[in-house]
Motif scaffolding. Structure first.
Motif, PDB file in Angstrom:
ATOM      1  N   GLY A 174      12.235  10.759 -14.264  1.00 39.58           N
ATOM      2  CA  GLY A 174      12.067   9.356 -13.918  1.00 39.58           C
ATOM      3  C   GLY A 174      13.337   8.661 -13.480  1.00 39.58           C
ATOM      4  N   GLY A 175      13.745   8.880 -12.261  1.00 39.44           N
ATOM      5  CA  GLY A 175      14.929   8.195 -11.740  1.00 39.44           C
ATOM      6  C   GLY A 175      16.185   9.019 -11.872  1.00 39.44           C
ATOM      7  N   PHE A 176      17.272   8.326 -12.149  1.00 38.93           N
ATOM      8  CA  PHE A 176      18.583   8.954 -12.174  1.00 38.93           C
ATOM      9  C   PHE A 176      19.246   8.730 -13.531  1.00 38.93           C
ATOM     10  CE2 PHE A 176      17.573   7.563  -7.910  1.00 38.93           C
ATOM     11  CZ  PHE A 176      17.750   8.726  -7.177  1.00 38.93           C
ATOM     12  N   PRO A 177      20.027   9.700 -13.990  1.00 41.89           N
ATOM     13  CA  PRO A 177      20.734   9.496 -15.270  1.00 41.89           C
ATOM     14  C   PRO A 177      21.936   8.581 -15.068  1.00 41.89           C
ATOM     15  CG  PRO A 177      21.410  11.576 -14.314  1.00 41.89           C
ATOM     16  CD  PRO A 177      20.337  11.007 -13.407  1.00 41.89           C
ATOM     17  N   ASP A 178      22.291   7.839 -16.111  1.00 41.87           N
ATOM     18  CA  ASP A 178      23.565   7.131 -16.027  1.00 41.87           C
ATOM     19  C   ASP A 178      24.660   8.154 -16.323  1.00 41.87           C
ATOM     20  OD1 ASP A 178      23.785   7.396 -18.835  1.00 41.87           O
ATOM     21  OD2 ASP A 178      23.125   5.359 -19.197  1.00 41.87           O
ATOM     22  N   ALA A 179      25.892   7.766 -16.079  1.00 42.03           N
ATOM     23  CA  ALA A 179      27.008   8.711 -16.210  1.00 42.03           C
ATOM     24  C   ALA A 179      27.114   9.284 -17.618  1.00 42.03           C
ATOM     25  CB  ALA A 179      28.321   8.040 -15.814  1.00 42.03           C
ATOM     26  N   ALA A 180      26.959   8.443 -18.629  1.00 40.19           N
ATOM     27  CA  ALA A 180      27.088   8.929 -20.011  1.00 40.19           C
ATOM     28  C   ALA A 180      26.018   9.962 -20.330  1.00 40.19           C
ATOM     29  CB  ALA A 180      27.012   7.760 -20.994  1.00 40.19           C
ATOM     30  N   ARG A 181      24.789   9.701 -19.911  1.00 39.12           N
ATOM     31  CA  ARG A 181      23.690  10.638 -20.181  1.00 39.12           C
ATOM     32  C   ARG A 181      23.931  11.966 -19.457  1.00 39.12           C
ATOM     33  NH1 ARG A 181      20.855  13.127 -23.421  1.00 39.12           N
ATOM     34  NH2 ARG A 181      18.780  13.706 -22.780  1.00 39.12           N
ATOM     35  N   LEU A 182      24.358  11.909 -18.211  1.00 35.25           N
ATOM     36  CA  LEU A 182      24.626  13.128 -17.459  1.00 35.25           C
ATOM     37  C   LEU A 182      25.709  13.967 -18.126  1.00 35.25           C
ATOM     38  CD1 LEU A 182      24.280  14.997 -15.064  1.00 35.25           C
ATOM     39  CD2 LEU A 182      25.836  13.506 -13.781  1.00 35.25           C
ATOM     40  N   LYS A 183      26.766  13.319 -18.577  1.00 31.15           N
ATOM     41  CA  LYS A 183      27.846  14.037 -19.245  1.00 31.15           C
ATOM     42  C   LYS A 183      27.353  14.696 -20.526  1.00 31.15           C
ATOM     43  CE  LYS A 183      31.333  10.941 -17.397  1.00 31.15           C
ATOM     44  NZ  LYS A 183      32.354   9.929 -17.710  1.00 31.15           N
ATOM     45  N   GLN A 184      26.490  14.024 -21.262  1.00 28.16           N
ATOM     46  CA  GLN A 184      25.924  14.598 -22.478  1.00 28.16           C
ATOM     47  C   GLN A 184      25.077  15.825 -22.158  1.00 28.16           C
ATOM     48  OE1 GLN A 184      23.810  11.242 -24.024  1.00 28.16           O
ATOM     49  NE2 GLN A 184      25.645  10.288 -24.874  1.00 28.16           N
ATOM     50  N   LEU A 185      24.267  15.730 -21.109  1.00 27.51           N
ATOM     51  CA  LEU A 185      23.397  16.850 -20.734  1.00 27.51           C
ATOM     52  C   LEU A 185      24.210  18.076 -20.315  1.00 27.51           C
ATOM     53  CD1 LEU A 185      20.728  14.823 -18.744  1.00 27.51           C
ATOM     54  CD2 LEU A 185      20.361  16.000 -20.932  1.00 27.51           C
ATOM     55  N   VAL A 186      25.247  17.858 -19.533  1.00 31.33           N
ATOM     56  CA  VAL A 186      26.089  18.970 -19.102  1.00 31.33           C
ATOM     57  C   VAL A 186      26.864  19.524 -20.289  1.00 31.33           C
ATOM     58  CG1 VAL A 186      28.073  19.605 -17.664  1.00 31.33           C
ATOM     59  CG2 VAL A 186      26.209  18.242 -16.698  1.00 31.33           C
ATOM     60  N   ARG A 187      27.417  18.655 -21.111  1.00 30.97           N
ATOM     61  CA  ARG A 187      28.131  19.088 -22.313  1.00 30.97           C
ATOM     62  C   ARG A 187      27.247  19.954 -23.201  1.00 30.97           C
ATOM     63  NH1 ARG A 187      28.763  15.596 -26.798  1.00 30.97           N
ATOM     64  NH2 ARG A 187      26.550  15.287 -26.460  1.00 30.97           N
TER      65      ARG A 187
END
Length: 98
Positions: free
Chosen positions: A65-78
């Motif tokens: 649903g849309g795009f992740p914010d920067a913090a969420r994206l960093k958490q997912l990659v981490r």
């Protein structure tokens, strides 16, 4: 060849999402630096916006649903490359709404 994780951002050229993809790539490179082997921007069509890390899908615009914010994206990659790593302010929980 590198053993370091690879992130791939597939984005839709028809939707003009190159700047968004580039910004997300910059955020990841700023946070993870040389811990990443590469961040690739891959042009596509049809409304695609997916992010994979070592071939593991971490975000799909249609699914999530849309795009992740920067913090969420960093958490997912981490969570894929180094689950024990602290991300500082990106890990802070938001205070509960009153």
């Amino acid at each position: 060849m590198t053993d370091r994780p690879k992130v791939r951002i597939d984005y839709c050229t028809q939707c003009q999402w190159l700047l968004r993809a580039g910004w997300m790539a910059q955020e990841l490179l700023s946070t993870f630096g040389t811990d990443l082997g590469e961040v690739a921007l891959v042009p596509g069509t049809g409304g695609i916006f997916t992010i994979t890390c070592d071939d593991q899908l971490v975000w799909d615009r249609k699914r999530d649903g849309g795009f992740p914010d920067a913090a969420r994206l960093k958490q997912l990659v981490r969570d894929v490359i180094d689950p024990g790593r602290a991300l500082g302010h990106s890990d802070r929980k938001k205070p509960p709404a009153e």
